[in-house]
Design a protein around this motif. Structure first.
Motif, PDB file in Angstrom:
ATOM      1  N   SER A  41      78.345  25.445  33.087  1.00 36.51           N
ATOM      2  CA  SER A  41      78.015  25.578  34.749  1.00 36.51           C
ATOM      3  C   SER A  41      77.801  23.987  35.254  1.00 36.51           C
ATOM      4  O   SER A  41      77.715  23.351  34.503  1.00 36.51           O
ATOM      5  CB  SER A  41      76.930  26.173  35.103  1.00 36.51           C
ATOM      6  OG  SER A  41      75.582  25.592  34.783  1.00 36.51           O
ATOM      7  N   LEU A  42      77.749  23.920  36.755  1.00 34.41           N
ATOM      8  CA  LEU A  42      77.900  22.545  37.190  1.00 34.41           C
ATOM      9  C   LEU A  42      76.505  22.123  36.851  1.00 34.41           C
ATOM     10  O   LEU A  42      76.647  20.684  36.611  1.00 34.41           O
ATOM     11  CB  LEU A  42      77.775  22.667  38.655  1.00 34.41           C
ATOM     12  CG  LEU A  42      77.914  21.344  39.671  1.00 34.41           C
ATOM     13  CD1 LEU A  42      78.725  20.338  38.996  1.00 34.41           C
ATOM     14  CD2 LEU A  42      77.775  21.710  40.926  1.00 34.41           C
ATOM     15  N   SER A  43      75.316  22.608  36.927  1.00 33.44           N
ATOM     16  CA  SER A  43      74.140  21.809  36.447  1.00 33.44           C
ATOM     17  C   SER A  43      73.930  21.448  35.147  1.00 33.44           C
ATOM     18  O   SER A  43      73.310  20.472  34.894  1.00 33.44           O
ATOM     19  CB  SER A  43      72.938  22.794  36.876  1.00 33.44           C
ATOM     20  OG  SER A  43      73.016  23.958  35.965  1.00 33.44           O
ATOM     21  N   LYS A  44      74.699  22.052  34.283  1.00 35.98           N
ATOM     22  CA  LYS A  44      74.489  21.761  32.709  1.00 35.98           C
ATOM     23  C   LYS A  44      75.508  20.628  32.792  1.00 35.98           C
ATOM     24  O   LYS A  44      75.300  19.728  31.548  1.00 35.98           O
ATOM     25  CB  LYS A  44      75.038  23.043  31.862  1.00 35.98           C
ATOM     26  CG  LYS A  44      74.040  24.105  32.121  1.00 35.98           C
ATOM     27  CD  LYS A  44      74.546  25.451  31.084  1.00 35.98           C
ATOM     28  CE  LYS A  44      73.294  26.367  31.162  1.00 35.98           C
ATOM     29  NZ  LYS A  44      73.098  26.813  32.497  1.00 35.98           N
ATOM     30  N   ARG A  45      76.594  20.617  33.127  1.00 35.85           N
ATOM     31  CA  ARG A  45      77.649  19.306  33.075  1.00 35.85           C
ATOM     32  C   ARG A  45      76.836  18.132  33.632  1.00 35.85           C
ATOM     33  O   ARG A  45      76.959  17.093  33.133  1.00 35.85           O
ATOM     34  CB  ARG A  45      78.818  19.561  34.098  1.00 35.85           C
ATOM     35  CG  ARG A  45      79.863  20.518  33.438  1.00 35.85           C
ATOM     36  CD  ARG A  45      81.066  20.577  34.386  1.00 35.85           C
ATOM     37  NE  ARG A  45      81.098  22.066  35.050  1.00 35.85           N
ATOM     38  CZ  ARG A  45      81.759  22.275  36.147  1.00 35.85           C
ATOM     39  NH1 ARG A  45      82.565  21.294  36.546  1.00 35.85           N
ATOM     40  NH2 ARG A  45      81.498  23.398  36.598  1.00 35.85           N
ATOM     41  N   LYS A  46      76.294  18.489  34.688  1.00 36.95           N
ATOM     42  CA  LYS A  46      75.151  17.066  35.109  1.00 36.95           C
ATOM     43  C   LYS A  46      74.355  16.604  33.873  1.00 36.95           C
ATOM     44  O   LYS A  46      74.155  15.553  33.880  1.00 36.95           O
ATOM     45  CB  LYS A  46      74.584  17.498  36.319  1.00 36.95           C
ATOM     46  CG  LYS A  46      75.180  17.561  37.656  1.00 36.95           C
ATOM     47  CD  LYS A  46      74.306  18.177  38.852  1.00 36.95           C
ATOM     48  CE  LYS A  46      75.332  18.511  39.852  1.00 36.95           C
ATOM     49  NZ  LYS A  46      74.117  18.855  41.115  1.00 36.95           N
ATOM     50  N   THR A  47      73.673  17.828  33.263  1.00 39.01           N
ATOM     51  CA  THR A  47      72.713  17.294  32.420  1.00 39.01           C
ATOM     52  C   THR A  47      73.329  16.764  31.100  1.00 39.01           C
ATOM     53  O   THR A  47      72.637  15.648  30.814  1.00 39.01           O
ATOM     54  CB  THR A  47      72.239  18.789  31.726  1.00 39.01           C
ATOM     55  OG1 THR A  47      71.531  19.461  32.880  1.00 39.01           O
ATOM     56  CG2 THR A  47      71.099  18.509  30.736  1.00 39.01           C
TER      57      THR A  47
ATOM     58  N   ARG B 224      62.255  26.667  22.445  1.00 32.81           N
ATOM     59  CA  ARG B 224      63.082  28.071  22.369  1.00 32.81           C
ATOM     60  C   ARG B 224      64.437  28.111  22.950  1.00 32.81           C
ATOM     61  O   ARG B 224      65.249  29.015  22.717  1.00 32.81           O
ATOM     62  CB  ARG B 224      62.057  28.684  23.261  1.00 32.81           C
ATOM     63  CG  ARG B 224      60.751  29.446  22.599  1.00 32.81           C
ATOM     64  CD  ARG B 224      60.010  30.389  23.248  1.00 32.81           C
ATOM     65  NE  ARG B 224      58.813  30.420  23.145  1.00 32.81           N
ATOM     66  CZ  ARG B 224      57.767  30.349  24.106  1.00 32.81           C
ATOM     67  NH1 ARG B 224      57.949  29.942  25.310  1.00 32.81           N
ATOM     68  NH2 ARG B 224      56.534  30.287  23.807  1.00 32.81           N
ATOM     69  N   GLU B 225      64.644  27.031  23.454  1.00 40.29           N
ATOM     70  CA  GLU B 225      65.980  26.812  24.243  1.00 40.29           C
ATOM     71  C   GLU B 225      66.867  26.730  23.253  1.00 40.29           C
ATOM     72  O   GLU B 225      68.125  27.058  23.445  1.00 40.29           O
ATOM     73  CB  GLU B 225      65.932  25.445  24.944  1.00 40.29           C
ATOM     74  CG  GLU B 225      65.058  25.557  26.232  1.00 40.29           C
ATOM     75  CD  GLU B 225      65.397  26.724  27.186  1.00 40.29           C
ATOM     76  OE1 GLU B 225      66.726  26.917  27.774  1.00 40.29           O
ATOM     77  OE2 GLU B 225      64.582  27.277  27.791  1.00 40.29           O
ATOM     78  N   VAL B 226      66.612  26.452  22.072  1.00 41.40           N
ATOM     79  CA  VAL B 226      67.598  26.058  20.916  1.00 41.40           C
ATOM     80  C   VAL B 226      67.928  27.379  20.358  1.00 41.40           C
ATOM     81  O   VAL B 226      69.311  27.666  20.379  1.00 41.40           O
ATOM     82  CB  VAL B 226      66.932  25.410  19.853  1.00 41.40           C
ATOM     83  CG1 VAL B 226      67.996  25.392  18.393  1.00 41.40           C
ATOM     84  CG2 VAL B 226      66.415  24.094  20.043  1.00 41.40           C
ATOM     85  N   VAL B 227      67.186  28.420  20.499  1.00 35.69           N
ATOM     86  CA  VAL B 227      67.404  29.950  19.930  1.00 35.69           C
ATOM     87  C   VAL B 227      68.160  30.621  21.136  1.00 35.69           C
ATOM     88  O   VAL B 227      69.120  31.371  21.023  1.00 35.69           O
ATOM     89  CB  VAL B 227      65.960  30.426  19.439  1.00 35.69           C
ATOM     90  CG1 VAL B 227      66.420  32.039  19.271  1.00 35.69           C
ATOM     91  CG2 VAL B 227      65.606  29.826  18.219  1.00 35.69           C
TER      92      VAL B 227
ATOM     93  N   LEU C  10      67.334  22.129  29.536  1.00 35.68           N
ATOM     94  CA  LEU C  10      68.306  21.911  28.503  1.00 35.68           C
ATOM     95  C   LEU C  10      68.215  20.352  28.172  1.00 35.68           C
ATOM     96  O   LEU C  10      68.466  20.046  27.090  1.00 35.68           O
ATOM     97  CB  LEU C  10      69.530  22.160  28.997  1.00 35.68           C
ATOM     98  CG  LEU C  10      70.934  21.603  28.338  1.00 35.68           C
ATOM     99  CD1 LEU C  10      70.771  22.605  26.850  1.00 35.68           C
ATOM    100  CD2 LEU C  10      72.005  22.060  28.998  1.00 35.68           C
ATOM    101  N   SER C  11      67.979  19.546  29.111  1.00 35.82           N
ATOM    102  CA  SER C  11      67.827  18.030  28.894  1.00 35.82           C
ATOM    103  C   SER C  11      66.913  17.885  27.976  1.00 35.82           C
ATOM    104  O   SER C  11      66.861  16.832  27.155  1.00 35.82           O
ATOM    105  CB  SER C  11      67.689  17.289  30.244  1.00 35.82           C
ATOM    106  OG  SER C  11      67.545  16.013  29.963  1.00 35.82           O
ATOM    107  N   VAL C  12      65.488  18.119  28.408  1.00 32.56           N
ATOM    108  CA  VAL C  12      64.315  18.167  27.441  1.00 32.56           C
ATOM    109  C   VAL C  12      64.800  18.706  25.902  1.00 32.56           C
ATOM    110  O   VAL C  12      64.340  17.683  24.862  1.00 32.56           O
ATOM    111  CB  VAL C  12      63.092  18.641  27.764  1.00 32.56           C
ATOM    112  CG1 VAL C  12      62.138  18.773  27.064  1.00 32.56           C
ATOM    113  CG2 VAL C  12      62.794  18.026  29.128  1.00 32.56           C
TER     114      VAL C  12
END
Length: 340
Positions: free
Chosen positions: A254-260, A64-67, A130-132
């Protein structure tokens, strides 16, 4: 219930000490090559077991994250399949790697993201969902993208058969994942949870045995070019993490997504690269060496970086490690210009 708790604790311990087991079994493969060479023909089967486990853990929520946030997922997928192949090719040319080792580096660079990136993202306090999703998407795209990239970048060193590689990846990746997803759907979440508790033991066991088998099969080559391969793998890993970070930053994440994206891009599915090398380049066993080294390096260096950057928060005033380095560089340049 007590047995389940014990199994979970053992699984967590095995997962946390993954790098240690890779080192131990790598040494065993080096000392007792004749024993672990027997595992070589079963590497694709072992990888299939790992991928089946990945399928068991997937649910519709992961996709679902893709959508829900297509820009972030697409950024991760594109970054994965551009940064790593290009950095691998650049290293092959700059270091003038032998043909078989160069093909092995390209296999590693063209592979999809590894599932270990999900664990490392969790350690770093990144966006695990997001990582998964990015790992799942790159893995499902691998049958088409990996052979195509290999044909473009590696055909100059050894003959690449994209169609044959496509079939191999479908058999080793897509079919086991599909079987895992189907069983998850039929059995239900509660029943699957009991199996998932043991998955780290099975997955780590399969990967470390694969690494030992590669070390055993390439013992002589490892003595000759081992340091060069370690250097190439380490640099590629660092470049992948750094450029993955800046790809996310460029897209305003965001920072958490940059880490990811740093770990998602920098960490590859080394098991797939080893299996493809074993199947398609059996006459050149050194093609499997870069991926075997990566199985160790990625799971030592990346968690170390994750432990460092986990201290930085999205909501806090503190800046991230990467942002701090960038700021200090800019301040140094400004100070030099002012002094001049």
């Amino acid at each position: 219930m007590n047995d389940m708790k014990y199994l979970v604790k053992v699984s967590q311990f095995v997962n946390k000490t993954f790098a240690l087991w890779v080192i131990i079994f790598g040494i065993l493969g080096f000392i007792f090559p004749e024993i672990f060479k027997l595992v070589g023909p079963y590497v694709p089967v072992l990888l299939g077991v790992v991928m089946f486990g990945m399928g068991l853990t997937l649910s519709t929520a992961d996709f679902r994250e893709v959508v829900r946030r297509p820009k972030e997922v697409l950024t991760g997928v594109v970054a994965q399949f551009t940064i790593m192949p290009l950095s691998a090719y650049a290293l092959c040319v700059l270091l003038n790697l032998p043909a078989d080792v160069a093909v092995g580096m390209m296999l590693l660079g063209c592979a999809p993201g590894g599932t270990a990136s999900n664990v490392v993202t969790f350690i770093a306090r990144g966006d695990v969902a997001l990582s998964v999703t990015v790992t799942s998407c790159t893995t499902l795209l691998a049958p088409i993208v990996t052979p195509a990239l290999m044909y473009v970048f590696a055909n100059q060193w050894l003959a690449i058969d994209p169609a044959s590689m496509f079939l191999s990846i479908v058999q080793m990746i897509l079919l086991p994942i599909a079987a895992g997803v189907v069983i998850h759907k039929l059995a239900g979440d509660k029943n699957v949870e009991k199996c998932v508790a043991a998955l780290p033991i099975v997955s780590v066991g399969a990967i470390v045995v694969i690494a030992a088998a590669v070390v055993a099969a390439t013992r002589a080559q490892l003595l000759n070019v081992g340091l060069l391969i370690f250097a190439a793998v380490a640099v590629q890993n660092a470049v992948g993490m750094l450029l993955g970070w800046y790809a996310a930053r460029f897209m305003g994440m965001s920072l958490s997504k940059r880490k990811t994206l740093a770990f998602e891009v920098g960490m590859q599915n080394s098991g797939l690269a080893v299996a493809l090398a074993t199947l398609h380049f059996a006459a050149a066993p050194a093609t499997a060496l870069p991926a075997a080294v990566a199985a160790l390096w990625h799971n030592v260096a990346s968690p170390a970086v994750a432990s460092w950057v986990q201290k930085w928060r999205d909501a806090g005033e503190k800046e991230s490690f990467f942002d701090r380095i960038e700021r200090e560089v800019q301040e140094s340049k400004t100070a030099k210009r002012s002094a001049a």
